[in-house]
Design a protein around this motif. Structure first.
Motif: not given
Ligand SMILES: [Zn+2]
Length: 303
Positions: A224-241
């Protein structure tokens, strides 16, 4: 069982080594846990003392267990310095035991709790990653400088002079970091890493931070932590981790894969030095170089 083993080992080492002065050079010996602390102390004491750092490049302090060699170093030290706030999560008992007969300094004691970030994961605990707010770290350095200058075994004048000059370098670095991070567009100013090591960095330099794991790598992360973070990144259009040199990159790779599955292109922006510094001989093997390297990596990937 393991605890008993470590305790027995500790007692054996403590009683086999007398509290004799110290190094071959005859200089006092100061033993520090992390590389960041050892580097600070080298800058503070100069040639006055021999400084030993127990945790080298790539070592995770949250999970670190003292070796027999470490116990020998600790038991022959004139001064022991550790970070505190449970950063060295598995060494608490050893420090407790040593405190009975050794001079021990704790970096976190330099700061009032009002300056500390409360842990979201552990009630009543604070984030131990103090070194990423360079101005705060400079307070730690000043505190250690004053404490060390009061010891008879060291020359007060040169300790205070060294401390002042290193502290000035830190203040300069602090301003440089602020300027560099401000170059990232505010909508893109999000730092995502494997664990929450950058809370103080985010607060000091106005960048949102998110880690997959909490402030200790001892805590588990789930799907769930992984999928929450994925959603956050997709939502905010973040380009790098960013991966960390002292933490496995497996967890963040799962996040990157998740983003790609969701049709969002994302890259690994580089490896940051979070809880351990770079190779000893390199620029990143020193605190000033480590911070500069991290900041350059972050700015380049997020701008
Ligand atoms: Zn950490």
């Amino acid at each position: 069982m393991k605890k008993l083993f470590i305790l027995t080992l500790l007692l054996t080492v403590l009683f086999s080594c007398q509290n004799s002065p110290t190094t071959d050079s005859g200089k006092p010996k100061i033993v520090c846990t992390t590389g960041m602390l050892a580097d600070a102390v080298v800058n503070i004491v100069g040639e006055e003392a021999e400084v030993v750092g127990l945790m080298g490049p790539g070592v995770d302090p949250h999970l670190y267990k003292a070796t027999q060699g470490d116990l020998k170093e600790l038991s022959s030290a004139d001064v022991i310095i550790y970070n505190g706030l449970h950063l060295e999560g598995k060494m608490g008992e050893i420090f407790e035991k040593l405190a009975e007969r050794k001079k021990i300094l704790v970096a976190a004691d330099a700061l009032p709790t009002s300056k500390l970030i409360k842990s979201a994961d552990f009630q009543g605990a604070y984030d131990p990653h103090l070194w990423f707010d360079v101005a705060l770290w400079s307070k730690v350095v000043e505190h250690l400088g004053i404490e060390l200058s009061q010891l008879e075994i060291l020359d007060k004048g040169s300790i205070l002079q060294n401390t002042a000059s290193y502290s000035a370098q830190l203040q300069e670095l602090d301003q440089w970091v602020s300027m560099e991070i401000a170059k990232i567009d505010s909508s893109k100013r999000v730092l995502i890493t494997a664990h929450d090591a950058f809370g103080y960095f985010g607060r000091a330099y106005n960048i949102e931070v998110k880690g997959l794991q909490g402030i200790s790598t001892m805590s588990e992360y789930g799907l769930k932590d992984v999928s929450d973070l994925v959603n956050f990144i997709v939502d905010r259009k973040i380009q790098a981790v960013f991966v960390e040199s002292s933490v496995s990159d497996r967890s963040l790779k799962a996040v990157v894969e998740g983003c790609i599955k969701n049709g969002h292109e994302i890259s690994i922006g580089g490896t940051l030095y979070s809880d351990a510094m770079g190779q000893e001989e390199s620029e990143e093997g020193k605190y000033l170089g480590m911070v500069r390297y991290n900041v350059n990596t972050i700015v380049e990937a997020l701008r």
